[in-house]
Each structure stands twice: as structure tokens, then as C-alpha cells.
Design an enzyme around this catalytic site. Structure first.
Site, mmCIF file in Angstrom:
data_model
loop_
_atom_site.group_PDB
_atom_site.id
_atom_site.type_symbol
_atom_site.label_atom_id
_atom_site.label_comp_id
_atom_site.label_asym_id
_atom_site.label_seq_id
_atom_site.Cartn_x
_atom_site.Cartn_y
_atom_site.Cartn_z
ATOM 1 N N ARG A 4 0.832 -1.210 0.000
ATOM 2 C CA ARG A 4 0.000 0.000 0.000
ATOM 3 C C ARG A 4 0.867 1.260 0.000
ATOM 4 N NH1 ARG A 4 -2.273 -3.791 -1.042
ATOM 5 N NH2 ARG A 4 -4.168 -4.687 -0.175
ATOM 6 N N SER A 53 -11.237 -0.104 3.209
ATOM 7 C CA SER A 53 -10.438 -0.556 4.354
ATOM 8 C C SER A 53 -9.715 0.636 4.971
ATOM 9 C CB SER A 53 -9.420 -1.610 3.919
ATOM 10 O OG SER A 53 -10.069 -2.773 3.448
ATOM 11 N N GLU A 70 -4.810 3.293 5.936
ATOM 12 C CA GLU A 70 -4.710 3.104 4.502
ATOM 13 C C GLU A 70 -5.321 4.287 3.763
ATOM 14 O OE1 GLU A 70 -6.339 -0.266 1.384
ATOM 15 O OE2 GLU A 70 -5.492 -0.915 3.284
#
EC number: 1.3.1.98
Length: 312
Positions: free
Chosen positions: A170, A226, A296
Site C-alpha cells: 500500500r 479498508s 490506509e
């Protein structure tokens, strides 16, 4: 007084909540949603001349906008769409605003295998590159050939290869540049897929993936996807669930009862409510597990000192 040179594609004092999947946040000092590369270049040059910070936005699907709004130029890229697919070589070239679910279906219909997992991510190609989006054991970096980037300071474009992008879990070079307040803007990308597959089988895989997503995620309420990165090999959702935090609310923001790594907007949530739940989760997991969960999501605008980091 507005600058006399304000481009036609730039609007002042525009609400941003409707441009995010969470449906929260204040107004942009300036907002532009260019529909072509030429418009994008012109707007970026104007912002540079005005000394404005540029904030690139994709589909707003992992974006938390401050209730106080965002200073500078918020640059919505969702109108910069289009993709060229080569069924013989498997090469795809697409613009930054191309929606990931659309791209997945285009590739499947052309018999190009490898992007089926993108169908369940409600984002754009540009955002997926910046975050190195992934699910089901795949990530965008695995398919990237190179990316065309616009330097908002000079107006020049550069093409960086995959190995130049500092990809991680990520993470990409673009996040580091945004943190340093020198955000480069994704214009287009080239992806490598596997040609020669049966289109119907690929479309069936996409259908199955979406069915799984609808069963396991709170798709019926606004969310930012998320919220936390998984502290591998553990899963953030599992850590939150075990602590009994599902259903916790601040205002109309709620830690989803369907998936603990989602925070949903049950009606009139504010960014500060979502921020409060993020801090609740981080503090609880740190206290009980000695693990600091990294976000995130990306934050735009001014938050207090307890806000989640803009790049996690």
C-alpha cells in the site's frame, strides 16, 4: 477577489463531500475536474502561478476530507478516462481517471487476464498506482509497466518505470512526494496482462469476486474502504473484531458490524466522527496488542493532532 486569470475549469468554494465515498467533508478553496490532458496541464500551471498546493483526487474512495475544507486546488481526475487495449500483446494504456471496475471488465471482454480483482475496488487507476492498491493476493505493482507523471511545479511530464516507483505494501513513491508537499500527478499508466483467455470465464471470475465482496463488506452504506493497513501477517479487521469494537459509534459514524476494518456513514456523520473512531481503534489495538495500526486512507485538509496520518 478572485484572480482575473481563473481558468474556466476552476471553480471556487466547492463542496467536496459528494466527491468522496464517505460523503463527508467541507469545501475546496478551488476545485477543478479537467476532462483532458490539455485542461489538466493548464490548470496545474495556473495553480503553480498562484502558489497553490495541488491535491490530486481520484474517485475519493479512500479519502477523508476535513470538515473545515481544503485550501489550495483540489484536482478531481475522475473525468480523465479512456483505455487502449492490445489483445495480441496484453498491453493496456489508460488514463488516471479510468474506473478500476470498468477497466477490469474491458480487459476481461478482450480476453486479457490478470485484472479481474480490480472489479471490487471502487477507485481509479491513478489512485490505485499511488496506493499500490491490492486485494485477493494481487497488487497493481505486479502489472505496472510504467506511469506518466505530471510535475505540478514545472508542468513537465515524466515517465517512470515500475522499478522507479518504490512500491511496497500500500505504498509508492507518490505518497512520499505528497508528504513532502510536492505531489506529482498520475496522467496515464501502462499495464501488462496475459492475453488469449476466454472472455466469458474472466467475466465469471469477476462476478464471483463481486459476490464475495458484497457478502463480506458493508457495500450498502458510504465508507472509505479498508481504513487500516494489515500489520502482516495479521489482519487489521481481526484485531479490531476481537476487541469487540464492531458497532462502536461517534455521531453517525460506525465501525461496521459486517467488517471491522470499515467505518461507515449511517447518515450525517462528520469527518471528526470518523477521525474519533480511527483514534479509538488505534489506541485500543496499541494498548491490547502493542501494535500501531497505520491508516490506509488519505486525509485532506486540517485535522487536529490526533488525526490519522495523510499517508498512513
Amino acid at each position: 477577489m478572485l484572480p482575473v486569470s481563473l481558468p474556466a475549469t476552476v471553480l471556487p468554494d466547492q463542496p467536496l463531500a459528494g466527491l468522496t465515498s464517505w460523503k463527508v467533508g467541507g469545501a475546496a478553496e478551488y476545485l477543478s475536474q479537467p476532462g483532458s490532458v490539455a485542461q489538466l496541464a493548464a490548470v496545474v500551471q495556473w495553480a503553480a502561478a498562484m502558489g497553490l498546493t495541488v491535491h490530486p483526487m481520484g474517485a475519493g474512495s479512500n479519502l477523508l476530507v476535513s470538515d473545515e475544507g481544503v485550501q489550495g486546488l483540489s484536482l478531481g481526475l475522475r473525468r480523465l478516462q479512456g483505455a487502449q487495449l492490445d489483445p495480441a500483446t496484453g498491453l493496456i494504456e489508460c488514463y488516471a481517471g479510468e474506473p478500476l471496475p470498468t477497466l477490469a471488465r474491458k480487459a476481461a471482454r478482450a480476453g486479457l487476464q490478470g485484472l479481474e480483482w480490480l472489479a471490487g475496488i471502487p477507485g481509479t487507476v491513478g489512485g490505485a498506482v499511488s496506493m499500490n492498491a491490492g486485494c485477493q493476493g494481487s497488487c497493481l505493482a505486479e502489472r505496472l509497466v510504467d506511469v506518466e507523471l505530471l510535475d505540478p511545479g514545472t508542468g513537465r511530464t515524466w515517465r517512470l518505470k515500475k522499478q522507479d516507483m518504490a512500491f511496497g505494501y500500500r505504498h509508492s513513491l507518490l505518497q512520499e512526494m505528497a508528504a513532502a508537499r510536492t505531489p506529482w500527478i498520475v496522467v496515464s499508466v501502462r499495464l501488462r496482462t496475459n492475453p488469449g483467455h476466454h472472455p466469458q470465464r474472466l467475466l465469471e471470475t469477476i462476478k464471483a469476486n463481486l459476490s464475495q465482496r458484497n457478502r463480506t463488506q458493508p457495500c450498502n452504506l458510504p465508507s472509505g474502504g479498508s481504513v487500516f493497513r494489515n500489520p502482516l501477517p495479521m489482519r487489521a479487521g481481526r484485531l479490531i473484531d476481537v476487541l469487540g469494537l464492531k458497532g462502536q459509534r461517534r455521531g453517525d459514524a460506525e465501525i461496521s458490524t459486517v467488517h471491522a476494518n470499515f467505518i461507515v456513514n449511517r447518515g450525517r456523520a462528520k469527518a471528526r466522527h470518523i477521525q474519533a473512531l480511527i483514534r479509538l481503534v488505534q489506541d485500543s489495538v496499541r494498548r491490547e496488542n502493542n501494535i500501531t495500526l497505520q491508516t490506509e486512507i488519505k486525509c485532506l485538509g486540517r485535522f487536529d493532532q490526533s488525526s490519522p496520518s495523510p499517508v498512513g
